[in-house]
Scaffold this active site. Structure first.
Site, mmCIF file in Angstrom:
data_model
loop_
_atom_site.group_PDB
_atom_site.id
_atom_site.type_symbol
_atom_site.label_atom_id
_atom_site.label_comp_id
_atom_site.label_asym_id
_atom_site.label_seq_id
_atom_site.Cartn_x
_atom_site.Cartn_y
_atom_site.Cartn_z
ATOM 1 N N SER A 139 0.855 -1.190 0.000
ATOM 2 C CA SER A 139 0.000 0.000 0.000
ATOM 3 C C SER A 139 0.888 1.236 0.000
ATOM 4 C CB SER A 139 -0.874 0.022 1.253
ATOM 5 O OG SER A 139 -1.451 1.296 1.421
ATOM 6 N N TYR A 152 -1.036 -0.745 10.159
ATOM 7 C CA TYR A 152 -1.210 -1.046 8.734
ATOM 8 C C TYR A 152 0.040 -0.635 7.931
ATOM 9 C CZ TYR A 152 -3.580 -1.055 4.153
ATOM 10 O OH TYR A 152 -3.946 -1.292 2.849
ATOM 11 N N LYS A 156 2.557 -3.025 5.750
ATOM 12 C CA LYS A 156 2.724 -2.862 4.304
ATOM 13 C C LYS A 156 4.166 -2.497 3.937
ATOM 14 C CE LYS A 156 -1.480 -3.914 3.157
ATOM 15 N NZ LYS A 156 -1.753 -5.133 2.363
HETATM 16 P P1 NAP Z 1 -11.551 -5.684 1.067
HETATM 17 O O1 NAP Z 1 -12.509 -5.254 0.014
HETATM 18 O O2 NAP Z 1 -11.812 -5.318 2.485
HETATM 19 O O3 NAP Z 1 -11.342 -7.275 0.938
HETATM 20 C C1 NAP Z 1 -10.441 -7.919 1.801
HETATM 21 C C2 NAP Z 1 -10.281 -9.346 1.372
HETATM 22 O O4 NAP Z 1 -9.328 -9.965 2.260
HETATM 23 C C3 NAP Z 1 -11.549 -10.155 1.465
HETATM 24 O O5 NAP Z 1 -11.581 -11.072 0.412
HETATM 25 C C4 NAP Z 1 -11.393 -10.876 2.809
HETATM 26 O O6 NAP Z 1 -12.078 -12.121 2.877
HETATM 27 C C5 NAP Z 1 -9.912 -11.137 2.806
HETATM 28 N N1 NAP Z 1 -9.373 -11.413 4.131
HETATM 29 C C6 NAP Z 1 -9.381 -10.621 5.234
HETATM 30 N N2 NAP Z 1 -8.798 -11.240 6.270
HETATM 31 C C7 NAP Z 1 -8.412 -12.460 5.811
HETATM 32 C C8 NAP Z 1 -7.764 -13.572 6.393
HETATM 33 N N3 NAP Z 1 -7.363 -13.563 7.666
HETATM 34 N N4 NAP Z 1 -7.559 -14.671 5.624
HETATM 35 C C9 NAP Z 1 -7.947 -14.711 4.321
HETATM 36 N N5 NAP Z 1 -8.565 -13.683 3.722
HETATM 37 C C10 NAP Z 1 -8.792 -12.575 4.458
HETATM 38 O O7 NAP Z 1 -10.091 -5.113 0.775
HETATM 39 P P2 NAP Z 1 -9.443 -4.492 -0.554
HETATM 40 O O8 NAP Z 1 -9.631 -3.022 -0.498
HETATM 41 O O9 NAP Z 1 -9.854 -5.263 -1.747
HETATM 42 O O10 NAP Z 1 -7.898 -4.749 -0.226
HETATM 43 C C11 NAP Z 1 -7.171 -5.832 -0.791
HETATM 44 C C12 NAP Z 1 -5.700 -5.612 -0.483
HETATM 45 O O11 NAP Z 1 -5.297 -4.368 -1.041
HETATM 46 C C13 NAP Z 1 -5.382 -5.524 1.000
HETATM 47 O O12 NAP Z 1 -4.128 -6.120 1.256
HETATM 48 C C14 NAP Z 1 -5.298 -4.038 1.243
HETATM 49 O O13 NAP Z 1 -4.501 -3.722 2.349
HETATM 50 C C15 NAP Z 1 -4.683 -3.577 -0.055
HETATM 51 N N6 NAP Z 1 -4.908 -2.174 -0.370
HETATM 52 C C16 NAP Z 1 -6.168 -1.686 -0.536
HETATM 53 C C17 NAP Z 1 -6.325 -0.339 -0.824
HETATM 54 C C18 NAP Z 1 -7.668 0.280 -1.050
HETATM 55 O O14 NAP Z 1 -7.726 1.517 -1.214
HETATM 56 N N7 NAP Z 1 -8.763 -0.464 -1.085
HETATM 57 C C19 NAP Z 1 -5.196 0.489 -0.929
HETATM 58 C C20 NAP Z 1 -3.935 -0.054 -0.742
HETATM 59 C C21 NAP Z 1 -3.790 -1.393 -0.471
HETATM 60 P P3 NAP Z 1 -13.578 -12.217 3.479
HETATM 61 O O15 NAP Z 1 -14.462 -11.550 2.463
HETATM 62 O O16 NAP Z 1 -13.828 -13.668 3.590
HETATM 63 O O17 NAP Z 1 -13.549 -11.468 4.761
#
Ligand code: NAP
Length: 244
Positions: A139, A152, A156
């Protein structure tokens, strides 16, 4: 058996977009989830209805036994993992002085311990095959920091350091190890912050808008491809110009 991609946290958001994109590119895809079985099955159905191959696999990726079981299932059903995408991640924000040790540990273990566990397990067959791709979702918070996100950001930033070290460890075996660092992407994670916050952030982004999960997925798909064969140890920022 062909190329097999395991995408952690692929039931929704960025992970689901990565799973769909890799399936479109011809990979058999394992869609990992922790709790959202229905959403993971919906991603699998979408892929199979478009002619692709996918399975859903439940595992808490911070749990060593669950990770071992997940890899065993994927290997049995699809074949050895040739592309691992460490995407699962959570936030649990708070200022440091109010951050409990459980809050720290939960984020670190979900976002960083998981990357250690999954990468170590995926590497064994990749080392034998002398090829493979490890791609982890970091991130911009791990590069620039963010108030209220010390847990966080630390997780990251840890992913970025881990990526560089493992790239050096396994490069001579034809395996590349890279990360992507998204900025502000429209998913459940950012929706939870509310409209006022997301509108405020959009004003700080050069492109003037949040990113879409597919815009991160296309970069992951590139890193997984032969076109990226000479890129390793890198973190590609996908933030629309947020952190310039
Ligand atoms: P999200 O919509 O909240 O989805 C999170 C995903 O992670 C879901 O599929 C969830 O599964 C899964 N998960 C959570 N805890 C878990 C565990 N202990 N074991 C296995 N799966 C788990 O998040 P997102 O925004 O798509 O983010 C995806 C990645 O991108 C993350 O690493 C996040 O830090 C990174 N990221 C996101 C952003 C952003 O702006 N959105 C920016 C930078 C980085 P369940 O549905 O089963 O809970």
């Amino acid at each position: 058996m062909g190329e097999v991609a395991l995408v952690t946290g692929a039931s929704r958001g960025i992970g689901a977009a990565i799973a769909r994109s890799l399936a479109d590119a011809g990979y058999s895809v394992a869609v990992n989830y922790a709790r959202s079985a229905d959403l993971a099955e919906a991603v699998v159905s979408e892929i199979t209805m478009s002619g692709g191959t996918a399975i859903a696999v439940q595992a808490d990726v911070s749990d060593a036994d669950a990770v071992a079981g997940m890899f065993a299932t994927v290997t049995d059903e699809l074949g050895p993992v040739t592309v691992l995408v460490n995407n699962a991640g959570i936030t649990d924000d708070g200022l440091l002085l109010r951050m409990g040790v459980d809050q720290w540990d939960h984020v670190l273990s979900t976002n960083l311990r998981s990357v250690y566990l999954c990468t170590k397990t995926a590497l064994k067959p990749m080392l034998r095959a002398r090829s493979g791709r490890i791609i982890s979702v970091s991130s911009i918070s791990g590069i620039a920091g963010n108030p209220g996100q010390s847990n966080y950001s630390a997780s990251k930033a840890g992913v970025i350091g881990f990526t560089k070290s493992i790239a050096k460890e396994v490069g001579s075996r034809g395996i590349t190890v890279n990360a992507v660092a998204p900025g502000f992407i429209a998913t459940d994670m950012t929706n939870a912050l509310g409209e006022a916050v997301t509108e405020g952030v959009a004003k700080q982004i050069s492109l003037g808008r949040l990113g879409q999960p597919e815009e991160v997925a296309s970069v992951v798909r590139y890193l997984a491809s032969e076109d990226a064969s000479y890129i390793t140890g890198q973190t590609l920022v996908v933030d629309g110009g947020l952190a310039l």
